[in-house]
Design an enzyme around this catalytic site. Structure first.
Site, PDB file in Angstrom:
ATOM      1  N   ASN A  10      26.605  15.347  13.301  1.00 27.93           N
ATOM      2  CA  ASN A  10      26.447  15.729  14.704  1.00 27.93           C
ATOM      3  C   ASN A  10      25.100  16.442  14.864  1.00 27.93           C
ATOM      4  O   ASN A  10      24.851  17.432  14.171  1.00 27.93           O
ATOM      5  CB  ASN A  10      27.596  16.661  15.102  1.00 27.93           C
ATOM      6  CG  ASN A  10      27.579  17.015  16.581  1.00 27.93           C
ATOM      7  OD1 ASN A  10      26.552  16.923  17.247  1.00 27.93           O
ATOM      8  ND2 ASN A  10      28.722  17.443  17.091  1.00 27.93           N
ATOM      9  N   GLN A  41      19.599  20.134  17.954  1.00 21.06           N
ATOM     10  CA  GLN A  41      19.223  19.779  19.326  1.00 21.06           C
ATOM     11  C   GLN A  41      19.079  21.046  20.162  1.00 21.06           C
ATOM     12  O   GLN A  41      19.903  21.943  20.092  1.00 21.06           O
ATOM     13  CB  GLN A  41      20.304  18.872  19.904  1.00 21.06           C
ATOM     14  CG  GLN A  41      20.018  18.326  21.295  1.00 21.06           C
ATOM     15  CD  GLN A  41      21.195  17.490  21.785  1.00 21.06           C
ATOM     16  OE1 GLN A  41      21.996  17.018  20.992  1.00 21.06           O
ATOM     17  NE2 GLN A  41      21.298  17.326  23.091  1.00 21.06           N
ATOM     18  N   TRP A  62      24.150  18.534  16.824  1.00 18.53           N
ATOM     19  CA  TRP A  62      24.278  19.953  17.166  1.00 18.53           C
ATOM     20  C   TRP A  62      24.342  20.835  15.924  1.00 18.53           C
ATOM     21  O   TRP A  62      24.234  22.049  16.017  1.00 18.53           O
ATOM     22  CB  TRP A  62      25.548  20.177  17.994  1.00 18.53           C
ATOM     23  CG  TRP A  62      25.485  19.597  19.369  1.00 18.53           C
ATOM     24  CD1 TRP A  62      24.364  19.179  20.032  1.00 18.53           C
ATOM     25  CD2 TRP A  62      26.583  19.363  20.261  1.00 18.53           C
ATOM     26  NE1 TRP A  62      24.695  18.695  21.263  1.00 18.53           N
ATOM     27  CE2 TRP A  62      26.043  18.800  21.443  1.00 18.53           C
ATOM     28  CE3 TRP A  62      27.949  19.568  20.183  1.00 18.53           C
ATOM     29  CZ2 TRP A  62      26.836  18.448  22.528  1.00 18.53           C
ATOM     30  CZ3 TRP A  62      28.743  19.217  21.256  1.00 18.53           C
ATOM     31  CH2 TRP A  62      28.197  18.666  22.418  1.00 18.53           C
TER      32      TRP A  62
END
Length: 646
Positions: A292, A83, A294
């Site tokens: 996740n 992201q 990220w």
């Protein structure tokens, strides 16, 4: 496998804003130019609708960012996604799920080999790509150029681990174009993106409300559902609800992040132990793996990457699971720990409508409708939710049949997405939902009186709402509504059943006047008959039991209930509706067993009869018409001389 995805995966594709990829690429190749998309130019308006928040942005093509660009480097995986400077973890999490399903990502990224950079034919490169998303009942093909927003020589938004891999950045750009700009992706719903990638239906599950963290039986049943969706190619996402703005993206002591969408990348039963003993003992844990977006910050509790619990699993089993000790954002948890820490789960089912499927095949009904406002109550189609009692039934109404003794029914209501109108200040979705009511077996016209409510969806301002419900044989009406009356918008209703449901909209309020009306007459009364139950029936079988059903007749029209097995006190719960041209002709209800007569009653259905509920002895027929037979029927009758009252 492709044959399990259903015909909806292969429906026709519509070019977005009329841009035809093949024609545009051919034109660029002939002119030896790189495509520049006039509909999504490299300007701030393509990035923001509330002003520049990140400073100077330079748009660059992949060849300006690296020497050897590719769509994919060493294939596609969830680890390709990181992201960027945008609050779109919901979209990135959905992409992570997508990356694990080859048949799905090849639908979103069509003809990927043809789109890949060709080092042997550099002249074929035209700086143009296309991607496909499922939008409001159809697949749309979105064309983009490959100019990507950068700052300080690096991609601003979604990017891969490999600096020369660009599929995730390009898919994100196509998605942003469809929504109007990149900023329109800031904050969203993973369930929506999962549907956009698959054409499936998303079911949100509140883990707190279901008490799955505390109740083992409920948790085991949920695991079976999650495992089934995963094994049949569906996509899954989860999150921990943030209760305040300060809570958003707050990291907990266990390593998990609040208000943040995670992709579920695997669901398994993991065998514990080593060697033959483990094989025969066969002790297994229910496990779930997440990522996740990220690409970092993982769960640090039991069964985290380097935890000692993994020593209980054989090396071969660990290798099969792909357990790695890296801070790559991907981690395992037991389903019990998952149910205790996460609050929300989204299951996006791929609905098999193909008869070639080796799994359950669903029958799909797909209907488009609108909430529209009108001063005439009979023409108004925006009545609001059931709280608005005087206008509620003015909403659109859809009737469908359940033709089996019991059927699992999936219903999804989707509104037309408004995110693309955020620039105009009109990007807020309506709060929508629907109710399901059980109605008369022969209802053909719109309801004007509420009936037995079977269930309701939640009311929420998300793009879609979903209900999964087991329903008994009968006829039902779905009433899709906005929460408040008077709101307008378009919607798509999808109904999935085991056998065709004949789902259709009820548009007429009463029987229409025709050229035969003068000759044959027109109804003067409308009567609803509800046969609730029978008691004390005479045993007919050798074991003293019976298999009764009822037939409700009026002016030549007959409505028959289904058979109730082995009972002398059946709960019929069957309704019929009659538009009556001969008010003096009564309504006959016959109690029947295996086509053998067990007794009957006749009701006048007079409009002046104020008594609705009747409990009546069964009578004989013919010469025995005046004599009582064993058994009594409980019946409710409502009659009106206003045909739009029931």
């Amino acid at each position: 496998m492709w044959w399990e995805l259903g015909c909806s995966m292969f429906s026709s594709v519509k070019p977005y804003e009329g841009q035809q990829f093949a024609a545009l690429r051919k034109q660029c190749q002939q002119n030896r130019t790189l495509f520049e998309d006039p509909l999504f130019p490299p300007v701030d308006q393509s990035l923001f609708y509330q002003g520049n928040r990140i400073g100077k942005v330079t748009w660059k093509r992949p060849k300006e960012l690296c020497d050897d660009p590719h769509l994919f480097v060493h294939g596609i995986s969830a680890h390709d996604l990181h992201q960027g400077q945008l609050g779109n973890c919901w979209f990135v999490a959905a992409c992570s799920s997508l990356a694990s399903r080859e048949a799905l990502w090849q639908k979103v990224i069509p003809d990927w080999k043809d789109q890949e950079w060709d080092t042997k034919r550099p002249e074929s490169y035209a700086g143009i790509f296309h991607f496909r998303f499922w939008r409001f009942g159809e697949w749309v093909d979105v064309v983009i150029d490959d100019r990507l927003p950068t700052a300080n020589g690096k991609l601003v938004y979604c990017h891969s681990n490999d600096s020369n891999e660009f599929w995730s950045a390009l898919v994100e750009k196509a998605y942003a174009k469809m929504y109007g700009c990149y900023e329109a992706l800031d904050g969203g719903n993973t369930a929506d993106a999962l549907v956009d990638f698959t054409g499936g239906v998303s079911e949100p599950i509140d883990l707190l409300e279901g008490h799955f963290g505390q109740e083992e039986e409920a948790r085991n049943q949920l695991f079976e559902r999650v495992l089934k969706v995963h094994n049949r190619g569906g996509l899954i996402s989860c999150s921990i609800r943030a209760t305040s703005q300060a809570d958003m993206e707050a990291r907990l002591d266990c390593g998990l992040v609040k208000g943040h969408a995670y992709a579920v990348t695997d669901v398994r039963r993991v065998r514990l132990g080593h060697g033959l003993l483990a094989f025969f003992k066969s002790e297994k844990l229910t496990m779930i793996r997440m990522r996740n977006p990220w690409g970092e910050r993982e769960w640090n509790g039991p069964w985290s990457d380097s935890s000692e619990e993994w020593q209980r699993v054989s090396k071969s089993e660990r290798e099969k699971l792909g357990v790695t000790v890296e801070d790559d954002g991907e981690f395992w948890m037991t389903f019990e720990d998952f149910s205790k820490h996460f609050t929300d789960l989204i299951l996006c089912r791929l609905i098999n409508t193909s008869y070639l499927s080796i799994h359950k095949t669903w029958e799909e009904a797909m209907l488009f409708g609108s909430w529209s406002r009108h001063d005439d109550p009979l023409r108004n189609r925006s009545g609001g939710c059931i709280n608005n009692k005087t206008t509620y039934l003015q909403n659109p109404q859809y009737v469908f049949e359940v033709k089996k003794p019991e059927d699992e029914v999936l219903i999804c209501l989707q509104q037309k997405d408004r995110r693309a109108r955020s620039k105009d200040g009109k990007g807020e979705n309506l709060a929508i939902g629907f109710d399901i009511q059980k109605v008369e077996l022969n209802r053909m016209y719109r309801m004007h009186m509420s009936q037995q409510k079977m269930c309701s969806s939640i009311f929420i301002n998300s793009r879609s709402v979903f209900v999964r419900k087991d329903l008994n044989e009968g006829r039902y009406v779905i009433i899709p509504t906005t929460f408040d009356p008077g709101l307008q918008g378009d919607f798509l209703l999808r109904v999935f059943t085991d056998v065709p449901s004949d789902c259709r909209e009820l548009t007429l309020d009463e029987p229409p006047q025709t050229c035969w009306t003068g000759l044959c007459g027109y109804p003067q009364l409308v009567t609803q008959v509800h046969v609730m139950k029978a008691v004390g029936l005479q045993g007919q079988d050798s074991d003293g039991s019976s298999d009764p059903y009822v037939i409700i007749s009026c002016e030549g029209e007959k409505v028959r209930s289904h058979v109730h097995k082995s009972t002398l006190s059946p709960d019929f719960d069957v309704k019929a509706l009659f538009y009556r041209k001969k008010p003096k002709q009564g309504i006959l209800i016959e109690n029947v067993l295996n086509d053998s007569f067990m007794g009957q009653i006749t009701l006048s259905g007079d409009v002046s009869d104020l008594q609705q509920h009747h409990t009546v002895h069964l009578r004989g027929k013919g010469s025995r018409q005046g004599s009582d037979l064993p058994g009594m029927l409980s019946v409710s009758v409502i009659t009106s001389n206003v045909l739009t009252n029931i």
